[in-house]
Design a protein around this motif. Structure first.
Motif, PDB file in Angstrom:
ATOM      1  N   MET A 100       0.817  -1.223   0.000  1.00 24.92           N
ATOM      2  CA  MET A 100       0.000   0.000   0.000  1.00 24.92           C
ATOM      3  C   MET A 100       0.848   1.269   0.000  1.00 24.92           C
ATOM      4  O   MET A 100       0.380   2.325  -0.431  1.00 24.92           O
ATOM      5  CB  MET A 100      -0.949   0.010   1.198  1.00 24.92           C
ATOM      6  CG  MET A 100      -2.079  -0.994   1.079  1.00 24.92           C
ATOM      7  SD  MET A 100      -3.276  -0.861   2.428  1.00 24.92           S
ATOM      8  CE  MET A 100      -2.587  -1.982   3.629  1.00 24.92           C
ATOM      9  N   ILE A 101       2.064   1.188   0.482  1.00 26.21           N
ATOM     10  CA  ILE A 101       2.943   2.362   0.526  1.00 26.21           C
ATOM     11  C   ILE A 101       3.886   2.385  -0.679  1.00 26.21           C
ATOM     12  O   ILE A 101       3.995   3.394  -1.381  1.00 26.21           O
ATOM     13  CB  ILE A 101       3.732   2.409   1.851  1.00 26.21           C
ATOM     14  CG1 ILE A 101       2.764   2.648   3.014  1.00 26.21           C
ATOM     15  CG2 ILE A 101       4.818   3.470   1.805  1.00 26.21           C
ATOM     16  CD1 ILE A 101       3.365   2.434   4.389  1.00 26.21           C
ATOM     17  N   ALA A 102       4.574   1.292  -0.916  1.00 28.76           N
ATOM     18  CA  ALA A 102       5.628   1.287  -1.939  1.00 28.76           C
ATOM     19  C   ALA A 102       5.082   1.341  -3.362  1.00 28.76           C
ATOM     20  O   ALA A 102       5.698   1.981  -4.228  1.00 28.76           O
ATOM     21  CB  ALA A 102       6.509   0.051  -1.771  1.00 28.76           C
ATOM     22  N   THR A 103       3.950   0.701  -3.630  1.00 26.63           N
ATOM     23  CA  THR A 103       3.442   0.674  -5.007  1.00 26.63           C
ATOM     24  C   THR A 103       3.096   2.073  -5.519  1.00 26.63           C
ATOM     25  O   THR A 103       3.512   2.434  -6.626  1.00 26.63           O
ATOM     26  CB  THR A 103       2.250  -0.300  -5.122  1.00 26.63           C
ATOM     27  OG1 THR A 103       2.631  -1.568  -4.569  1.00 26.63           O
ATOM     28  CG2 THR A 103       1.840  -0.496  -6.565  1.00 26.63           C
ATOM     29  N   GLU A 144       4.878  -3.157 -11.033  1.00 27.23           N
ATOM     30  CA  GLU A 144       4.062  -4.290 -11.465  1.00 27.23           C
ATOM     31  C   GLU A 144       4.291  -5.514 -10.579  1.00 27.23           C
ATOM     32  O   GLU A 144       3.343  -6.247 -10.270  1.00 27.23           O
ATOM     33  CB  GLU A 144       4.350  -4.619 -12.928  1.00 27.23           C
ATOM     34  CG  GLU A 144       3.810  -3.568 -13.875  1.00 27.23           C
ATOM     35  CD  GLU A 144       4.171  -3.808 -15.332  1.00 27.23           C
ATOM     36  OE1 GLU A 144       4.922  -4.777 -15.627  1.00 27.23           O
ATOM     37  OE2 GLU A 144       3.704  -3.032 -16.179  1.00 27.23           O
ATOM     38  N   LEU A 145       5.527  -5.736 -10.167  1.00 25.27           N
ATOM     39  CA  LEU A 145       5.820  -6.867  -9.284  1.00 25.27           C
ATOM     40  C   LEU A 145       5.068  -6.743  -7.963  1.00 25.27           C
ATOM     41  O   LEU A 145       4.426  -7.700  -7.504  1.00 25.27           O
ATOM     42  CB  LEU A 145       7.323  -6.963  -9.040  1.00 25.27           C
ATOM     43  CG  LEU A 145       7.784  -8.161  -8.230  1.00 25.27           C
ATOM     44  CD1 LEU A 145       7.690  -9.432  -9.066  1.00 25.27           C
ATOM     45  CD2 LEU A 145       9.210  -7.955  -7.759  1.00 25.27           C
ATOM     46  N   LEU A 146       5.120  -5.564  -7.365  1.00 24.98           N
ATOM     47  CA  LEU A 146       4.389  -5.353  -6.109  1.00 24.98           C
ATOM     48  C   LEU A 146       2.885  -5.414  -6.329  1.00 24.98           C
ATOM     49  O   LEU A 146       2.142  -5.935  -5.490  1.00 24.98           O
ATOM     50  CB  LEU A 146       4.768  -4.014  -5.477  1.00 24.98           C
ATOM     51  CG  LEU A 146       6.070  -3.978  -4.710  1.00 24.98           C
ATOM     52  CD1 LEU A 146       6.330  -2.586  -4.164  1.00 24.98           C
ATOM     53  CD2 LEU A 146       6.086  -4.991  -3.586  1.00 24.98           C
ATOM     54  N   GLY A 147       2.422  -4.881  -7.448  1.00 24.22           N
ATOM     55  CA  GLY A 147       1.000  -4.963  -7.764  1.00 24.22           C
ATOM     56  C   GLY A 147       0.538  -6.405  -7.877  1.00 24.22           C
ATOM     57  O   GLY A 147      -0.510  -6.780  -7.338  1.00 24.22           O
TER      58      GLY A 147
END
Length: 180
Positions: A100-103, A144-147
């Protein structure tokens, strides 16, 4: 409730924020999936990409309120979880907060590296870095990886809540459900 007693359910604010965040995640993921189905250069594709960003930044804005809310006493799970389940729960929650923070931060950096400002409700966030195509690719990859990790984390989180409600039959899910 006395000063020393613990609540049996989360506060109305926590419950509302939890389910609002779910709705925003549905919006984020729904918009990006629909955008992928539309032809490049179309107005609808641009609209869905813009909504994806709007929902993502809204998640970013609200996550800080959620983190503050975690300082308040939380209702205990009864019966108490085994240590490994409590540890897994903490890990999944931590990873969800990272997403929720990094993306959104990566999206901001991605747009900045492309030379584009990030819009939010008619305002534009400043670009913190210079245009750099190599960085654009890296930020896009990590965004995209975090998503994609978010899909799995949300699924595990929801499955665990349902597992505890229907199989273990503890109060894990009841604590966060809106009152009937």
């Amino acid at each position: 409730m006395t000063r020393h007693s613990t609540p049996q359910r989360y506060t109305k604010l926590s419950i509302t924020l939890h389910w609002l965040m779910l709705a925003l995640f549905v919006g984020v993921y729904g918009c990006i999936e629909i955008k992928g189905l539309l032809p490049r250069g179309g107005h609808l594709r641009t609209l869905f990409l813009g909504l994806h960003g709007l929902f993502g930044l809204s998640i970013f804005a609200l996550v800080w309120v959620r983190l503050l809310g975690r300082l308040a006493p939380r209702p205990p799970i009864t019966p108490a979880l085994p240590a490994w389940q409590a540890g897994a729960s903490h890990l999944i929650h931590l990873l969800l907060y990272v997403v929720m923070i990094a993306t959104p931060v990566l999206a901001w950096l991605l747009l900045s590296a492309e030379g584009k400002p990030m819009p939010y409700f008619g305002f534009f966030l400043p670009t913190p870095i210079e245009v750099d195509p190599a960085l654009t690719r890296q930020f896009k990859h990590w965004h995209e990886l975090l998503g994609n990790a978010g899909y799995w984390l949300i699924a595990v989180h929801a499955a665990a809540g349902l597992f505890h409600h229907y199989w273990v039959r503890d109060n894990t899910l009841i604590r966060i459900l809106p009152r009937r």
